[in-house]
Design a protein around this motif. Structure first.
Motif, PDB file in Angstrom:
ATOM      1  N   LEU A  23       8.252  31.277 157.892  1.00 33.58           N
ATOM      2  CA  LEU A  23       7.614  30.175 157.465  1.00 33.58           C
ATOM      3  C   LEU A  23       5.986  30.544 157.315  1.00 33.58           C
ATOM      4  N   GLY A  24       5.630  31.554 157.996  1.00 36.69           N
ATOM      5  CA  GLY A  24       4.119  32.046 157.963  1.00 36.69           C
ATOM      6  C   GLY A  24       4.267  32.736 156.506  1.00 36.69           C
ATOM      7  N   ALA A  25       5.203  33.532 156.257  1.00 36.95           N
ATOM      8  CA  ALA A  25       5.044  34.363 154.990  1.00 36.95           C
ATOM      9  C   ALA A  25       4.871  33.526 153.623  1.00 36.95           C
ATOM     10  N   LEU A  26       5.916  32.349 153.830  1.00 42.14           N
ATOM     11  CA  LEU A  26       5.838  31.231 152.774  1.00 42.14           C
ATOM     12  C   LEU A  26       4.538  30.592 152.693  1.00 42.14           C
ATOM     13  N   ALA A  27       4.178  30.364 153.866  1.00 39.03           N
ATOM     14  CA  ALA A  27       2.646  29.357 153.785  1.00 39.03           C
ATOM     15  C   ALA A  27       1.468  30.441 153.268  1.00 39.03           C
ATOM     16  N   GLU A  28       1.420  31.742 153.456  1.00 35.68           N
ATOM     17  CA  GLU A  28       0.606  32.357 153.233  1.00 35.68           C
ATOM     18  C   GLU A  28       0.545  32.517 151.411  1.00 35.68           C
ATOM     19  N   LYS A  29       2.000  32.683 150.969  1.00 31.54           N
ATOM     20  CA  LYS A  29       2.220  32.914 149.451  1.00 31.54           C
ATOM     21  C   LYS A  29       2.002  31.437 148.952  1.00 31.54           C
ATOM     22  N   GLN A  30       2.228  30.322 149.268  1.00 30.52           N
ATOM     23  CA  GLN A  30       1.867  29.045 148.784  1.00 30.52           C
ATOM     24  C   GLN A  30       0.345  29.094 148.736  1.00 30.52           C
ATOM     25  N   PHE A  31      -0.381  29.264 149.689  1.00 32.48           N
ATOM     26  CA  PHE A  31      -1.781  29.303 149.753  1.00 32.48           C
ATOM     27  C   PHE A  31      -2.662  30.103 148.843  1.00 32.48           C
ATOM     28  N   ALA A  32      -1.884  31.466 148.798  1.00 34.88           N
ATOM     29  CA  ALA A  32      -2.472  32.631 147.617  1.00 34.88           C
ATOM     30  C   ALA A  32      -2.332  31.896 146.383  1.00 34.88           C
ATOM     31  N   ASP A  33      -1.064  31.470 146.207  1.00 29.29           N
ATOM     32  CA  ASP A  33      -0.868  31.117 144.714  1.00 29.29           C
ATOM     33  C   ASP A  33      -1.415  29.708 144.391  1.00 29.29           C
ATOM     34  N   SER A  34      -1.961  28.772 145.353  1.00 27.39           N
ATOM     35  CA  SER A  34      -2.414  27.576 145.011  1.00 27.39           C
ATOM     36  C   SER A  34      -3.982  28.048 144.542  1.00 27.39           C
ATOM     37  N   ILE A  35      -4.810  29.145 145.118  1.00 31.61           N
ATOM     38  CA  ILE A  35      -6.231  29.531 144.728  1.00 31.61           C
ATOM     39  C   ILE A  35      -6.078  30.184 143.500  1.00 31.61           C
ATOM     40  N   GLN A  36      -4.900  30.998 143.230  1.00 32.97           N
ATOM     41  CA  GLN A  36      -4.811  31.810 141.788  1.00 32.97           C
ATOM     42  C   GLN A  36      -4.682  30.550 140.753  1.00 32.97           C
ATOM     43  N   ALA A  37      -3.707  29.704 141.105  1.00 39.24           N
ATOM     44  CA  ALA A  37      -3.497  28.681 140.058  1.00 39.24           C
ATOM     45  C   ALA A  37      -4.741  28.011 139.698  1.00 39.24           C
ATOM     46  N   LEU A  38      -5.559  27.492 140.579  1.00 35.71           N
ATOM     47  CA  LEU A  38      -6.663  27.014 140.279  1.00 35.71           C
ATOM     48  C   LEU A  38      -7.820  27.754 139.608  1.00 35.71           C
TER      49      LEU A  38
END
Lengths: 234, 234
Positions: A23-38
């Protein structure tokens, strides 16, 4: 508890820790990707973040349910009960990190195809990286049951708060000067608030690690430095 | 379980329900007061909300701890376990309502002594009243174990979302036109987002009541109408 029951409890607890690690790995990835996307106006990546959000919610709910089910079946005492409590709370914090990442991705889609001016995207990216470090540190501390590392994370959230307050001021300043499309700036205010909240969740996780290892959370007040809610002027 | 154990479990569960009732009343009051403080530039009331926030956090943490302690001591099965899960989740949602109220109060202090233009304070007040109704309805549904009432609450959150999206648009419009101090308008964007999130917590509570009574949450997607994160133009 008999040795047999102790072993069964430990095996189930390890399975829950595994789930939280995932869950932590997924949350980290989601967050990093959202910043990249923006920051790169990457709408494909933003859509991918949004598509993965239910997966994270489902995993968090399952982890919480398993932890409570374990409690009901195995009657853990003192220390073991702390493990269960920490697991439930950490899962809930990670789920909220996932929600915040989903919201940043949604705003990335609204802001694109405009590319954010570098004067904003650079500090947003830096703030995002700091929050990722905090989150990763908190998860490492949890997985290693390392109260020292948790305390380090806990003490360093204020760096994000300071950046948040500065950026909040800058963005409102840009609004006054009409320096970028107003909706982009409004979304940006929420993005930096979301990043600041990811930092808070990392701090919550760190507190739970300290509780897990030492039996109590830090007793002094959190070193908070986010004054943005109280700002009156540029 | 023996009858003796069943009675002991029920008594402890009733005590937890009592705590949640108290927590709900406090969260409702904090939220209502924070909106009043903002709309009437009442700094004394805003300070009172902020002073009461730790009390709410402490009560929520105690309720969660008691619910998990009960689970560990009494080994509840199926239906009883649902009661415990619902209690833990509802306490967590109420704690977050308290945090949101605290944040609105902080922004009320930042916005005062400016009195918000009525064109904003009227709809903010209306939106706040709708969210209060939802929260109160969700708590009534919980205390009465009334799944019908919970479903009604669940179905009516979209009204708040619609108001939120409209107001978000209006506030950004006022920013473009420089119609009020920019910091006031920025804080107002966060205030209406906080109110919208109180509505979401009421919906979460309603889902937990349905889960508690019927054994499962609503299976259809939530009737959401908040498009503010996706807005691109006035």
């Amino acid at each position: 508890m008999s040795e047999h029951i102790v072993q069964a409890f430990d095996a189930e607890l390890n399975a829950i820790t595994e789930q939280i690690s995932e869950l932590g790995a997924l949350a980290e990835k989601q967050f990093a990707d959202s910043i990249q996307a923006l920051c790169h106006a990457d709408t494909t990546l933003a859509e991918a973040v949004r598509a993965r959000d239910p997966q994270l919610d489902e995993l968090a709910a399952r982890t919480e349910g398993d932890a409570i089910g374990l409690t009901a079946r195995r009657q853990p005492l003192a220390v073991d009960l702390r493990h269960v409590m920490a697991a439930i709370r950490i899962a809930s914090n990670l789920e909220r990190v996932g929600d915040l990442a989903g919201n940043i991705a949604k705003r990335a889609l609204a802001v694109a195809p405009d590319l954010l001016p570098k004067v904003f995207s650079d500090p947003v990216q830096r703030m995002g990286e700091l929050a990722q470090l905090q989150l990763h540190g908190a998860m490492e501390a949890y997985l290693a049951r390392d109260a020292e590392r948790a305390r380090w994370v806990w003490e360093h959230d204020a760096r994000i708060d300071v950046l948040h307050t500065m950026l909040f001021r800058d963005i409102v300043g840009a609004m006054v000067e009409d320096a970028a499309p107003m909706f982009d700036l409004a979304h940006l205010l929420f993005v930096i608030k979301n990043i600041e909240r990811v930092g808070d969740h990392a701090t919550n996780i760190a507190e739970n690690v300290e509780y897990l290892v030492r039996g109590q959370q830090p007793t002094q007040p959190r070193p908070k430095k986010d004054d943005s809610s109280a700002l009156r002027e540029v």
